[in-house]
Design a protein around this motif. Structure first.
Motif, short mmCIF file in Angstrom:
data_model
loop_
_atom_site.label_atom_id
_atom_site.label_comp_id
_atom_site.label_asym_id
_atom_site.label_seq_id
_atom_site.Cartn_x
_atom_site.Cartn_y
_atom_site.Cartn_z
N SER A 7 0.84 -1.19 0.00
CA SER A 7 0.00 0.00 0.00
C SER A 7 0.88 1.24 0.00
CB SER A 7 -0.92 -0.04 1.21
OG SER A 7 -0.15 -0.15 2.39
N SER B 268 2.91 4.21 2.09
CA SER B 268 3.38 4.67 3.39
C SER B 268 3.60 6.17 3.31
CB SER B 268 4.64 3.92 3.82
OG SER B 268 5.79 4.59 3.41
N HIS C 118 -6.80 3.03 -4.30
CA HIS C 118 -6.96 2.38 -3.00
C HIS C 118 -6.31 3.18 -1.88
CE1 HIS C 118 -8.16 -0.86 -5.59
NE2 HIS C 118 -7.01 -0.72 -6.23
N THR C 119 -5.42 4.12 -2.21
CA THR C 119 -4.66 4.79 -1.15
C THR C 119 -4.78 6.30 -1.14
OG1 THR C 119 -2.69 4.87 -2.57
CG2 THR C 119 -2.90 2.96 -1.11
N TYR C 120 -5.35 6.91 -2.21
CA TYR C 120 -5.32 8.38 -2.28
C TYR C 120 -6.06 9.03 -1.11
CZ TYR C 120 -10.16 8.84 -3.88
OH TYR C 120 -11.53 8.82 -3.95
N GLU C 121 -7.11 8.35 -0.59
CA GLU C 121 -7.85 8.94 0.52
C GLU C 121 -6.98 9.03 1.78
OE1 GLU C 121 -11.18 6.31 0.15
OE2 GLU C 121 -12.52 7.96 -0.42
N ASP C 122 -6.09 8.06 1.95
CA ASP C 122 -5.17 8.10 3.10
C ASP C 122 -4.29 9.34 3.01
OD1 ASP C 122 -6.22 5.65 3.78
OD2 ASP C 122 -4.55 4.50 2.95
N GLU D 130 -6.30 12.54 3.67
CA GLU D 130 -6.56 12.69 5.11
C GLU D 130 -5.32 13.13 5.87
OE1 GLU D 130 -8.36 9.27 7.05
OE2 GLU D 130 -9.92 9.27 5.49
N ALA D 131 -4.16 12.56 5.48
CA ALA D 131 -2.92 12.90 6.17
C ALA D 131 -2.51 14.35 5.89
CB ALA D 131 -1.80 11.95 5.73
N SER E 29 -5.00 13.80 -6.09
CA SER E 29 -4.63 14.18 -4.73
C SER E 29 -3.58 15.30 -4.73
CB SER E 29 -4.05 12.99 -3.95
OG SER E 29 -5.10 12.18 -3.48
#
Lengths: 129, 145
Positions: free
Chosen positions: A2, A4, A26-30, A33-34, A63
């Motif tokens: 994924s 990091s 699968h990871t852009y929302e993380d 949010e960060a 993003s």
């Protein structure tokens, strides 16, 4: 694998974030949010270190666009450091980043930020009210 | 080499599909760069189908996305098949890449990437299915610069 996301300590209006892995659907929302709490009026540059990023898709590019739009109203910039060939290729295909916002090393980005910082300080002294 | 994979229309399953494809490509000696291109094409097309497909028009037994992958000499072919309203991804207007970077609409980037990465692309409406065939050239050892 994924994504990091490593958020470095903030320094003088500049924030470095190191990304590794995949920035995609699968990871852009993380990432969004960060980054959200970092996008303050005080932040004039967000430096994304992409050395360890192996893959990006249009979701990841959106993003980066989003971060750029969040900083633009108060003159903040998003700088990208050391994108790998696949990343560079994808960024180029959608003309995602102006050439002057992409750097081959963090040292190069830091030197650029120093120059920008001095310009801002000088401008601030000139039109002090 | 020729194989067919089916997945449900769910984002999480797209990652599984890509993991399977990556393993197959690696076993067939396909370079990391081409693996990334395939991942990009599959992610963009699958996401597009999942986000924009009209579930009311997709029959229960046709609720899957189907990907055929083939490697023959120096050509890799991908066939992407999904049921639903007719939609030709190759017919969509290209995004305005020269607009001011802050005002740019961020839609259409994915399909633009697919068109850029694929060497050849052809769309066909077959019955209830949208079928997109894409070809990528696999560089040989000598020409792999």
């Amino acid at each position: 694998m994924s994504l990091s996301i490593d958020i470095h300590p903030t320094g003088k209006g500049s924030q470095r974030v190191t990304l590794a892995g995949r920035l995609d659907t699968h990871t852009y929302e993380d990432l969004d949010e960060a980054l959200a709490p970092l996008m303050t009026r005080q932040l004039h540059s967000l430096v994304l270190d992409l050395s360890g990023l192996e893959y990006i898709s249009s979701a990841g590019i959106r993003s980066i666009f989003k971060a750029r739009k969040a900083l633009a109203p108060h003159g903040g910039k998003v700088l990208l450091v050391n994108p790998q060939p696949q990343i560079q290729k994808v960024l180029d295909m959608v003309k995602a980043v102006p050439l002057n916002e992409i750097f081959s090393s963090t040292a190069e980005a830091d030197a650029y930020l120093d120059v920008m910082q001095r310009k801002v300080l000088r401008a601030g002294e000139e039109d002090d009210d | 080499m020729q194989m067919r994979l089916f997945i449900p229309r769910e984002h999480a399953r797209v990652d599984d599909l890509n993991a399977s494809l990556e393993a197959v490509l690696a076993n067939n000696g396909v370079s990391r760069a081409i693996q990334c291109d395939v991942r990009l094409i599959v992610e963009e097309l699958a996401s597009n189908a999942i986000e924009h497909g009209d579930p009311t028009r997709v029959g229960a037994e046709e609720h899957e996305l189907c990907v055929d992958i083939g490697i023959r000499e120096h050509l890799l072919t991908l066939e992407f098949r999904e049921s639903g309203a007719a939609f030709n991804p190759l017919d969509q207007p290209p995004p305005d890449l020269d607009a001011d970077i802050l005002d740019r609409p961020t839609g259409g980037l994915g399909l633009h990437l697919v068109r850029q990465v694929a060497e050849e692309a052809a769309y066909q409406r077959i019955g209830n299915y949208n079928v997109l065939r894409l070809t990528l050239r696999i560089p040989t050892e000598e020409s792999d610069a």
